[in-house]
Motif scaffolding. Structure first.
Motif, mmCIF file in Angstrom:
data_model
loop_
_atom_site.group_PDB
_atom_site.id
_atom_site.type_symbol
_atom_site.label_atom_id
_atom_site.label_comp_id
_atom_site.label_asym_id
_atom_site.label_seq_id
_atom_site.Cartn_x
_atom_site.Cartn_y
_atom_site.Cartn_z
ATOM 1 N N VAL A 136 0.828 -1.203 0.000
ATOM 2 C CA VAL A 136 0.000 0.000 0.000
ATOM 3 C C VAL A 136 0.866 1.258 0.000
ATOM 4 C CG1 VAL A 136 -2.016 -1.075 1.091
ATOM 5 C CG2 VAL A 136 -0.212 -0.138 2.541
ATOM 6 N N PHE A 137 0.309 2.367 -0.502
ATOM 7 C CA PHE A 137 1.036 3.635 -0.531
ATOM 8 C C PHE A 137 0.054 4.796 -0.459
ATOM 9 C CE2 PHE A 137 0.229 2.208 -4.838
ATOM 10 C CZ PHE A 137 -0.075 3.336 -5.579
ATOM 11 N N THR A 138 0.546 5.985 -0.041
ATOM 12 C CA THR A 138 -0.355 7.112 0.172
ATOM 13 C C THR A 138 0.353 8.447 0.007
ATOM 14 O OG1 THR A 138 -2.054 7.989 1.682
ATOM 15 C CG2 THR A 138 0.028 7.336 2.674
ATOM 16 N N SER A 139 -0.445 9.513 -0.009
ATOM 17 C CA SER A 139 0.053 10.883 -0.089
ATOM 18 C C SER A 139 -0.801 11.749 0.812
ATOM 19 C CB SER A 139 -0.038 11.377 -1.539
ATOM 20 O OG SER A 139 0.343 12.734 -1.645
ATOM 21 N N ALA A 140 -0.177 12.738 1.470
ATOM 22 C CA ALA A 140 -0.914 13.636 2.354
ATOM 23 C C ALA A 140 -0.348 15.039 2.271
ATOM 24 C CB ALA A 140 -0.867 13.132 3.800
ATOM 25 N N GLY A 141 -1.117 16.006 2.720
ATOM 26 C CA GLY A 141 -0.708 17.400 2.633
ATOM 27 C C GLY A 141 0.298 17.821 3.678
ATOM 28 N N SER A 142 0.359 17.109 4.803
ATOM 29 C CA SER A 142 1.276 17.500 5.870
ATOM 30 C C SER A 142 2.102 16.318 6.338
ATOM 31 C CB SER A 142 0.502 18.105 7.055
ATOM 32 O OG SER A 142 -0.406 17.172 7.591
ATOM 33 N N LEU A 143 3.201 16.603 6.996
ATOM 34 C CA LEU A 143 4.144 15.562 7.398
ATOM 35 C C LEU A 143 3.516 14.574 8.363
ATOM 36 C CD1 LEU A 143 7.013 14.547 7.033
ATOM 37 C CD2 LEU A 143 7.727 16.048 8.894
ATOM 38 N N GLY A 178 0.130 14.048 8.688
ATOM 39 C CA GLY A 178 -1.262 14.151 8.263
ATOM 40 C C GLY A 178 -2.020 12.846 8.203
ATOM 41 N N GLY A 179 -1.515 11.817 8.856
ATOM 42 C CA GLY A 179 -2.245 10.548 8.905
ATOM 43 C C GLY A 179 -1.792 9.506 7.906
ATOM 44 N N GLN A 180 -0.580 9.669 7.352
ATOM 45 C CA GLN A 180 -0.106 8.700 6.358
ATOM 46 C C GLN A 180 -0.092 7.272 6.907
ATOM 47 O OE1 GLN A 180 1.403 11.658 6.991
ATOM 48 N NE2 GLN A 180 2.598 12.386 5.250
ATOM 49 N N GLU A 181 0.463 7.097 8.102
ATOM 50 C CA GLU A 181 0.638 5.731 8.606
ATOM 51 C C GLU A 181 -0.697 5.082 8.948
ATOM 52 O OE1 GLU A 181 3.670 5.781 11.619
ATOM 53 O OE2 GLU A 181 5.258 5.916 10.112
ATOM 54 N N SER A 182 -1.648 5.844 9.513
ATOM 55 C CA SER A 182 -2.960 5.257 9.799
ATOM 56 C C SER A 182 -3.690 4.934 8.504
ATOM 57 C CB SER A 182 -3.801 6.183 10.685
ATOM 58 O OG SER A 182 -4.057 7.416 10.050
ATOM 59 N N THR A 183 -3.496 5.745 7.477
ATOM 60 C CA THR A 183 -4.098 5.450 6.174
ATOM 61 C C THR A 183 -3.543 4.142 5.622
ATOM 62 O OG1 THR A 183 -4.476 7.774 5.666
ATOM 63 C CG2 THR A 183 -4.385 6.268 3.799
ATOM 64 N N LEU A 184 -2.231 3.986 5.664
ATOM 65 C CA LEU A 184 -1.618 2.762 5.155
ATOM 66 C C LEU A 184 -2.103 1.534 5.929
ATOM 67 C CD1 LEU A 184 2.005 4.124 4.666
ATOM 68 C CD2 LEU A 184 0.372 3.551 2.859
ATOM 69 N N LEU A 185 -2.165 1.645 7.241
ATOM 70 C CA LEU A 185 -2.602 0.506 8.052
ATOM 71 C C LEU A 185 -4.055 0.141 7.771
ATOM 72 C CD1 LEU A 185 -0.849 1.481 11.398
ATOM 73 C CD2 LEU A 185 -0.319 -0.514 9.991
ATOM 74 N N THR A 186 -4.936 1.138 7.643
ATOM 75 C CA THR A 186 -6.339 0.816 7.381
ATOM 76 C C THR A 186 -6.549 0.318 5.959
ATOM 77 O OG1 THR A 186 -6.782 3.173 6.930
ATOM 78 C CG2 THR A 186 -7.289 2.361 9.137
ATOM 79 N N MET A 187 -5.692 0.722 5.028
ATOM 80 C CA MET A 187 -5.793 0.187 3.669
ATOM 81 C C MET A 187 -5.430 -1.290 3.619
ATOM 82 S SD MET A 187 -4.226 3.309 1.411
ATOM 83 C CE MET A 187 -4.267 2.421 -0.125
ATOM 84 N N MET A 188 -4.628 -1.749 4.576
ATOM 85 C CA MET A 188 -4.249 -3.160 4.611
ATOM 86 C C MET A 188 -5.420 -4.061 5.014
ATOM 87 S SD MET A 188 -0.580 -2.997 6.544
ATOM 88 C CE MET A 188 0.773 -1.990 5.946
ATOM 89 N N LEU A 189 -6.366 -3.528 5.787
ATOM 90 C CA LEU A 189 -7.414 -4.376 6.369
ATOM 91 C C LEU A 189 -8.264 -5.100 5.327
ATOM 92 C CD1 LEU A 189 -8.533 -2.173 9.402
ATOM 93 C CD2 LEU A 189 -6.851 -4.018 9.334
ATOM 94 N N PRO A 190 -8.811 -4.410 4.311
ATOM 95 C CA PRO A 190 -9.582 -5.174 3.319
ATOM 96 C C PRO A 190 -8.727 -6.169 2.539
ATOM 97 C CG PRO A 190 -9.359 -2.863 2.656
ATOM 98 C CD PRO A 190 -8.879 -2.960 4.054
ATOM 99 N N GLY A 213 8.252 12.057 2.823
ATOM 100 C CA GLY A 213 7.474 10.834 2.958
ATOM 101 C C GLY A 213 8.338 9.595 3.065
ATOM 102 N N GLY A 214 7.686 8.488 3.439
ATOM 103 C CA GLY A 214 8.371 7.202 3.527
ATOM 104 C C GLY A 214 8.133 6.540 4.871
ATOM 105 N N THR A 215 7.588 5.318 4.861
ATOM 106 C CA THR A 215 7.331 4.577 6.095
ATOM 107 C C THR A 215 7.598 3.098 5.845
ATOM 108 O OG1 THR A 215 5.042 3.786 5.837
ATOM 109 C CG2 THR A 215 5.316 6.131 6.350
ATOM 110 N N PRO A 216 7.797 2.305 6.907
ATOM 111 C CA PRO A 216 7.956 0.865 6.711
ATOM 112 C C PRO A 216 6.654 0.180 6.295
ATOM 113 C CG PRO A 216 7.940 1.405 9.052
ATOM 114 C CD PRO A 216 8.000 2.700 8.318
ATOM 115 N N TYR A 217 5.516 0.879 6.457
ATOM 116 C CA TYR A 217 4.226 0.309 6.061
ATOM 117 C C TYR A 217 3.979 0.474 4.563
ATOM 118 C CZ TYR A 217 3.902 1.132 11.054
ATOM 119 O OH TYR A 217 4.168 1.181 12.398
#
Length: 201
Positions: free
Chosen positions: A114-121, A123-135, A159-163
């Motif tokens: 999974v991957f994402t983009s956000a307006g702020s450093l 801004g919820g990138q990691e929670s977005t990535l984690l919730t995208m994994m659920l389905p 940007g950039g996370t282990p998720y």
């Protein structure tokens, strides 16, 4: 060239270009692996108005994802901008419509990322990535992230996370990726393709 390459679906939703640029870098990483082909797809906007008037074919960019794209892919990279720490409504709406694929077990055992983009450093990138994994987990997919052996993860100031790869667009919504964001996305795509090749044996 391999006449029957592994088709790896890069499915994303993007409004300002940041998530799309991550998708393109992930696709480059996928196609750096012999025998793999990146298939870029998107989803339409969703709202009461959009569902009534949205064209069957997007005016620009990747085609819309089809049921056949999901069925025939060997792996999946899923991307969405961050909306209040979660994926955008358009992507959630699309995933909510994949019950037939779930019932048929079409994605079971396939690797996904999974991957994402956000307006702020922050801004919820990691929670977005984690919730995208659920389905994807409900579909029985095998989740892949980005290991810290990728040097860009320890060097990035954007940007950039282990998720999964992410992009920090800033208040202006800049779509251009930093060099570290590019490196992370490329590495993520390459790793997904390598896993797909191993699992296809």
């Amino acid at each position: 060239m391999n006449p029957n390459p592994l088709k790896i679906l890069v499915l994303y939703y993007s409004q300002h270009g940041g998530t799309q640029n991550l998708a393109r870098q992930i696709a480059r990483g996928i196609e750096s692996v012999a025998g793999c082909e990146a298939v870029l797809r998107t989803v339409p906007k969703v709202s009461a108005v959009c569902e009534a008037v949205e064209s069957d074919i997007p005016a620009a960019g990747a085609p819309y994802c089809s049921a056949e794209d999901l069925k025939t892919c060997a792996a999946l990279a899923l991307g969405s901008p961050t909306r209040f720490g979660n994926m955008a409504a358009a992507m959630k709406y699309f995933l909510d419509g994949t019950v037939a694929q779930w019932l048929g077990g079409e994605l079971i055992g396939k690797p996904a990322t999974v991957f994402t983009s956000a307006g702020s450093l922050h801004g919820g990138q990691e929670s977005t990535l984690l919730t995208m994994m659920l389905p994807l987990l409900h579909h029985g997919m095998i989740i892949s992230g980005v290991p810290f052996s990728e040097a860009a993860l320890g060097q990035t100031r954007s940007g950039g996370t282990p998720y999964g790869a992410s992009h920090m667009a800033g208040a202006e919504g800049r779509p251009e990726l930093s060099s570290h964001e590019q490196q992370t996305a490329f590495a993520q795509g390459r790793r997904l393709a390598e896993l797909a090749v191993k699992l296809a044996v």
